[in-house]
Design an enzyme around this catalytic site. Structure first.
Site, PDB file in Angstrom:
ATOM      1  N   SER A   1       0.802  -1.229   0.000  1.00 41.38           N
ATOM      2  CA  SER A   1       0.000   0.000   0.000  1.00 41.38           C
ATOM      3  C   SER A   1       0.831   1.274   0.000  1.00 41.38           C
ATOM      4  CB  SER A   1      -0.931   0.017   1.217  1.00 41.38           C
ATOM      5  OG  SER A   1      -0.177   0.068   2.418  1.00 41.38           O
TER       6      SER A   1
ATOM      7  N   GLY B   1       5.168   3.042  -0.553  1.00 43.04           N
ATOM      8  CA  GLY B   1       6.591   2.898  -0.817  1.00 43.04           C
ATOM      9  C   GLY B   1       6.930   1.919  -1.917  1.00 43.04           C
TER      10      GLY B   1
ATOM     11  N   ASN C   1      -3.602  -1.944   7.302  1.00 41.64           N
ATOM     12  CA  ASN C   1      -4.766  -1.064   7.284  1.00 41.64           C
ATOM     13  C   ASN C   1      -5.569  -1.323   6.012  1.00 41.64           C
ATOM     14  OD1 ASN C   1      -6.450   1.283   6.769  1.00 41.64           O
ATOM     15  ND2 ASN C   1      -5.337   2.292   8.428  1.00 41.64           N
TER      16      ASN C   1
ATOM     17  N   ASP D   1      -1.849  -8.526   9.528  1.00 46.27           N
ATOM     18  CA  ASP D   1      -0.704  -8.271  10.391  1.00 46.27           C
ATOM     19  C   ASP D   1       0.217  -9.480  10.264  1.00 46.27           C
ATOM     20  OD1 ASP D   1       1.134  -7.962  12.421  1.00 46.27           O
ATOM     21  OD2 ASP D   1      -0.322  -7.343  13.927  1.00 46.27           O
TER      22      ASP D   1
ATOM     23  N   GLY E   1       7.454  -4.051   6.236  1.00 45.45           N
ATOM     24  CA  GLY E   1       8.584  -3.877   7.139  1.00 45.45           C
ATOM     25  C   GLY E   1       8.477  -2.586   7.925  1.00 45.45           C
TER      26      GLY E   1
ATOM     27  N   SER F   1      17.681  -5.116   2.520  1.00 48.13           N
ATOM     28  CA  SER F   1      18.240  -3.768   2.643  1.00 48.13           C
ATOM     29  C   SER F   1      19.754  -3.846   2.572  1.00 48.13           C
ATOM     30  CB  SER F   1      17.821  -3.125   3.967  1.00 48.13           C
ATOM     31  OG  SER F   1      18.521  -1.914   4.187  1.00 48.13           O
TER      32      SER F   1
ATOM     33  N   TYR G   1      17.487  -3.719  13.064  1.00 52.33           N
ATOM     34  CA  TYR G   1      16.966  -3.664  11.694  1.00 52.33           C
ATOM     35  C   TYR G   1      17.908  -4.408  10.751  1.00 52.33           C
ATOM     36  CZ  TYR G   1      15.424  -1.687   7.227  1.00 52.33           C
ATOM     37  OH  TYR G   1      14.973  -1.527   5.940  1.00 52.33           O
TER      38      TYR G   1
ATOM     39  N   ARG H   1      13.654   6.914  -2.014  1.00 53.14           N
ATOM     40  CA  ARG H   1      12.809   8.024  -1.577  1.00 53.14           C
ATOM     41  C   ARG H   1      11.415   7.515  -1.187  1.00 53.14           C
ATOM     42  NH1 ARG H   1      13.834  11.131  -5.537  1.00 53.14           N
ATOM     43  NH2 ARG H   1      15.534  12.321  -4.624  1.00 53.14           N
TER      44      ARG H   1
END
Length: 236
Positions: free
Chosen positions: A11, A13, A35, A55, A84, A134, A147, A181
């Site tokens: 939803s 990024g 959500n 979730d 994440g 990442s 993280y 971004r």
């Protein structure tokens, strides 16, 4: 026949950019977010097919989500795990509940979604999974020890799983972005960080989405970590 793709964290990024690109390629796309209203808004905006709330720290919700996808769209061919969170702090200042949340959502949640998705993929003798890692998992970063652990754990998990399921014609890969971004990087000092990046700028979610699509569709790549960082790792 259009392939079915589930995008967890779809939803916003990077996940939203992935879902949008897949929808443009005429895949049947399920956007999953914690959500439901946000997921529904994303589906309307990008032209996806199904919005669901889940979730990923709760196994029963993951099970129900996959049942809904199968009932509405069919068997899942592609799975993208982009859900994440980040809770940046030095380890000595990191709360125990934040440690558990980071590991539960970033690592264990992905493990659980893969486990459920594999059941259908094994039955149909094929599938493709891309987990979003990442560059921090590779190189580390001050204030991101937990993280980073969750993202490096994701890489070890994905490589091991790739070995387990390759004989079933199921591929598992990782995309490891650098500075992209999104909402998660909105508080960073972009101008100063750009000096560390050989390409001189933050990446866009759509650029990461192209890499995800490449791995989803590449029939002879598995167990690979594709770093998408503008060359940042060359300076770390």
């Amino acid at each position: 026949m259009s392939k079915v793709c589930a995008v967890f964290g779809g939803s916003r990024g990077i996940g939203k950019a992935v879902a949008k690109l897949l929808a443009q390629k005429d895949y049947k796309v399920a956007v999953i977010s914690r959500n439901l209203e946000v997921a529904q808004a994303a589906v309307t905006e990008i032209g996806a097919h199904l919005a669901l709330s889940c979730d990923v720290s709760k196994e029963n919700e993951i099970q129900c989500t996959f049942k809904e996808i199968k009932n509405n769209l069919g068997n899942i061919d592609y799975l993208v795990n982009s859900a994440g969170i980040s809770r940046d702090a030095l380890l000595l200042r990191t709360r125990s509940e934040d440690i558990m949340s980071l590991l539960s959502i970033n690592l264990v949640g992905t493990i659980q979604t893969c486990k459920v998705a594999l059941k259908g993929m094994i039955q149909q003798q094929g599938g493709s999974i891309v987990n979003i890692g990442s560059i921090v998992g590779h190189k580390g970063n001050i204030g991101q020890s937990i993280y980073g652990a969750s993202k490096e754990g994701l890489i070890g998990f994905s490589k091991s799983l790739a070995k387990e399921v390759a004989k079933r014609n199921i591929r598992v890969n990782v995309v490891a972005p650098g500075f992209i971004r999104t909402d998660m990087t909105s508080d960073l000092k972009e101008d100063s960080l750009n000096k560390m990046i050989p390409l001189g700028r933050f990446g866009e979610p759509e650029e990461v989405a192209q890499s995800v699509l490449f791995l989803l569709e590449s029939p002879y790549i598995t167990g690979h970590v594709l770093v998408v960082d503008g060359g940042l790792q060359l300076h770390l």
